[in-house]
Motif scaffolding. Structure first.
Motif, PDB file in Angstrom:
ATOM      1  N   ASP A  87       2.544 -41.775 -71.484  1.00 18.25           N
ATOM      2  CA  ASP A  87       2.926 -42.739 -70.446  1.00 18.25           C
ATOM      3  C   ASP A  87       3.221 -44.093 -71.086  1.00 18.25           C
ATOM      4  O   ASP A  87       2.522 -44.529 -72.013  1.00 18.25           O
ATOM      5  N   ALA A  88       4.241 -44.748 -70.574  1.00 17.21           N
ATOM      6  CA  ALA A  88       4.527 -46.109 -71.034  1.00 17.21           C
ATOM      7  C   ALA A  88       3.599 -47.090 -70.318  1.00 17.21           C
ATOM      8  O   ALA A  88       3.232 -46.877 -69.161  1.00 17.21           O
ATOM      9  N   PRO A  89       3.170 -48.150 -70.978  1.00 16.67           N
ATOM     10  CA  PRO A  89       2.302 -49.141 -70.319  1.00 16.67           C
ATOM     11  C   PRO A  89       2.981 -49.722 -69.084  1.00 16.67           C
ATOM     12  O   PRO A  89       4.199 -49.836 -69.020  1.00 16.67           O
ATOM     13  N   ARG A  90       2.165 -50.087 -68.125  1.00 15.21           N
ATOM     14  CA  ARG A  90       2.692 -50.722 -66.920  1.00 15.21           C
ATOM     15  C   ARG A  90       2.693 -52.235 -67.095  1.00 15.21           C
ATOM     16  O   ARG A  90       1.784 -52.802 -67.689  1.00 15.21           O
ATOM     17  N   HIS A  91       3.709 -52.871 -66.571  1.00 11.90           N
ATOM     18  CA  HIS A  91       3.814 -54.325 -66.670  1.00 11.90           C
ATOM     19  C   HIS A  91       2.846 -54.985 -65.705  1.00 11.90           C
ATOM     20  O   HIS A  91       2.654 -54.491 -64.573  1.00 11.90           O
ATOM     21  N   PRO A  92       2.217 -56.093 -66.109  1.00  7.39           N
ATOM     22  CA  PRO A  92       1.254 -56.746 -65.212  1.00  7.39           C
ATOM     23  C   PRO A  92       1.879 -57.317 -63.948  1.00  7.39           C
ATOM     24  O   PRO A  92       1.151 -57.617 -62.992  1.00  7.39           O
ATOM     25  N   GLU A  93       3.200 -57.482 -63.908  1.00  7.68           N
ATOM     26  CA  GLU A  93       3.868 -58.032 -62.722  1.00  7.68           C
ATOM     27  C   GLU A  93       4.961 -57.067 -62.261  1.00  7.68           C
ATOM     28  O   GLU A  93       6.146 -57.266 -62.538  1.00  7.68           O
ATOM     29  N   GLU A  98      10.871 -60.290 -65.152  1.00  3.73           N
ATOM     30  CA  GLU A  98      10.380 -60.073 -66.513  1.00  3.73           C
ATOM     31  C   GLU A  98      10.170 -58.591 -66.782  1.00  3.73           C
ATOM     32  O   GLU A  98      10.434 -58.107 -67.878  1.00  3.73           O
ATOM     33  N   GLU A  99       9.695 -57.857 -65.761  1.00  5.32           N
ATOM     34  CA  GLU A  99       9.474 -56.426 -65.945  1.00  5.32           C
ATOM     35  C   GLU A  99      10.784 -55.701 -66.233  1.00  5.32           C
ATOM     36  O   GLU A  99      10.839 -54.773 -67.044  1.00  5.32           O
ATOM     37  N   LYS A 100      11.880 -56.182 -65.585  1.00  7.27           N
ATOM     38  CA  LYS A 100      13.167 -55.517 -65.780  1.00  7.27           C
ATOM     39  C   LYS A 100      13.687 -55.687 -67.204  1.00  7.27           C
ATOM     40  O   LYS A 100      14.476 -54.865 -67.675  1.00  7.27           O
ATOM     41  N   LYS A 101      13.246 -56.765 -67.868  1.00 10.09           N
ATOM     42  CA  LYS A 101      13.720 -57.019 -69.227  1.00 10.09           C
ATOM     43  C   LYS A 101      12.762 -56.506 -70.299  1.00 10.09           C
ATOM     44  O   LYS A 101      13.137 -56.401 -71.459  1.00 10.09           O
ATOM     45  N   THR A 102      11.523 -56.200 -69.916  1.00 11.93           N
ATOM     46  CA  THR A 102      10.503 -55.801 -70.890  1.00 11.93           C
ATOM     47  C   THR A 102      10.666 -54.337 -71.264  1.00 11.93           C
ATOM     48  O   THR A 102      10.981 -53.490 -70.424  1.00 11.93           O
ATOM     49  N   ARG A 103      10.464 -54.050 -72.546  1.00 15.10           N
ATOM     50  CA  ARG A 103      10.462 -52.685 -73.043  1.00 15.10           C
ATOM     51  C   ARG A 103       9.233 -52.473 -73.925  1.00 15.10           C
ATOM     52  O   ARG A 103       8.807 -53.371 -74.640  1.00 15.10           O
ATOM     53  N   TYR A 104       8.664 -51.255 -73.840  1.00 16.78           N
ATOM     54  CA  TYR A 104       7.480 -50.939 -74.614  1.00 16.78           C
ATOM     55  C   TYR A 104       7.796 -49.792 -75.573  1.00 16.78           C
ATOM     56  O   TYR A 104       8.512 -48.847 -75.214  1.00 16.78           O
ATOM     57  N   GLU A 123      12.034 -47.827 -77.501  1.00 10.53           N
ATOM     58  CA  GLU A 123      11.699 -48.853 -76.525  1.00 10.53           C
ATOM     59  C   GLU A 123      12.138 -48.365 -75.145  1.00 10.53           C
ATOM     60  O   GLU A 123      13.322 -48.089 -74.921  1.00 10.53           O
ATOM     61  N   VAL A 124      11.159 -48.256 -74.214  1.00  6.10           N
ATOM     62  CA  VAL A 124      11.468 -47.741 -72.881  1.00  6.10           C
ATOM     63  C   VAL A 124      10.955 -48.720 -71.828  1.00  6.10           C
ATOM     64  O   VAL A 124      10.161 -49.614 -72.117  1.00  6.10           O
ATOM     65  N   ALA A 125      11.420 -48.523 -70.592  1.00  8.33           N
ATOM     66  CA  ALA A 125      11.008 -49.391 -69.493  1.00  8.33           C
ATOM     67  C   ALA A 125       9.536 -49.171 -69.154  1.00  8.33           C
ATOM     68  O   ALA A 125       8.990 -48.080 -69.374  1.00  8.33           O
ATOM     69  N   PRO A 126       8.870 -50.180 -68.611  1.00 11.90           N
ATOM     70  CA  PRO A 126       7.449 -50.038 -68.261  1.00 11.90           C
ATOM     71  C   PRO A 126       7.241 -49.008 -67.154  1.00 11.90           C
ATOM     72  O   PRO A 126       8.099 -48.801 -66.294  1.00 11.90           O
ATOM     73  N   GLY A 127       6.076 -48.364 -67.194  1.00  6.99           N
ATOM     74  CA  GLY A 127       5.665 -47.488 -66.106  1.00  6.99           C
ATOM     75  C   GLY A 127       6.185 -46.077 -66.157  1.00  6.99           C
ATOM     76  O   GLY A 127       5.811 -45.260 -65.296  1.00  6.99           O
TER      77      GLY A 127
END
Length: 207
Positions: A87-93, A98-104, A123-127
């Motif tokens: 599972d990819a980490p979930r973004h705190p917001e 910011e979540e749309k631009k963040t990759r994990y 690098e993938v999208a959160p969640g």
């Protein structure tokens, strides 16, 4: 109020020098002043002539280089479907811009063009959950990588090198002018010291 004494005023500063004073006849003009003026003019003209030319040459060379890089990347990189192993980490917001631009970075499994299964980090999208499928760029070895350079990126990088080159030429010219000005100033100080050493005994009286 009448009779009030005005506050003392600071002495006036030296009058502004005319624009072309180093080239005009003046008893206070030194040869070093004229030399520095001609040097500054020469450096300015040289920078104006060399900076655009150097920038154009370097920019053209950089453009051709990045075009070759882009072609090589297009030949050796391709899009592939990748399966998340965790599972990819979930973004705190959640839902934020910011979540749309963040990759994990997450481990994924891809299948190369040759049919080999590889594990790499992408690098993938959160969640995203395990077993989700994402499309990523991979190189010939199946390792996750960036997309090939676009034409806009090639032009932007070439323009950046051209600008840096032009700025470098200007800075080099400014450094030459500053160093020579410092040398001429030191020479003036040495001449003043020698002249004072010769004149000072005439102003002193034996005690």
């Amino acid at each position: 109020m009448a009779g009030t004494v005005p506050a003392p005023q600071p002495p006036p500063g030296p009058p502004p020098r005319p624009l072309f004073w180093p080239w005009r006849a003046n008893p206070l003009r030194r040869r070093t002043d004229t030399a520095r003026a001609w040097l500054g003019l020469g450096v300015l003209l040289a920078v104006l002539a060399v900076a655009p030319l150097a920038g154009a040459l370097v920019g053209d060379a950089a453009h051709r280089h990045y075009q070759d890089v882009a072609r090589h990347q297009q030949q050796t990189r391709h899009l592939a479907d990748a399966t998340l192993l965790h599972d990819a980490p979930r973004h705190p917001e959640p839902g934020s811009d910011e979540e749309k631009k963040t990759r994990y970075p997450v481990e994924v499994r891809v299948v190369t063009r040759e049919g080999r299964t590889r594990t790499t980090r992408a690098e993938v999208a959160p969640g995203l959950t395990a077993d989700s499928i994402v499309t990523i760029w991979v190189d010939s070895d199946g390792e996750a990588t960036d997309a090939p350079l676009t034409g806009k990126e090639v032009r932007s990088r070439a323009a950046g090198w051209a600008l840096l080159t032009a700025i470098g030429v200007a800075l080099a010219g400014a450094a030459v002018h500053a160093v020579t000005g410092f040398v001429l100033h030191r020479r003036n100080l040495a001449r003043w010291a020698a002249a004072w050493a010769e004149t000072a005994p005439r102003w002193t009286t034996p005690t």
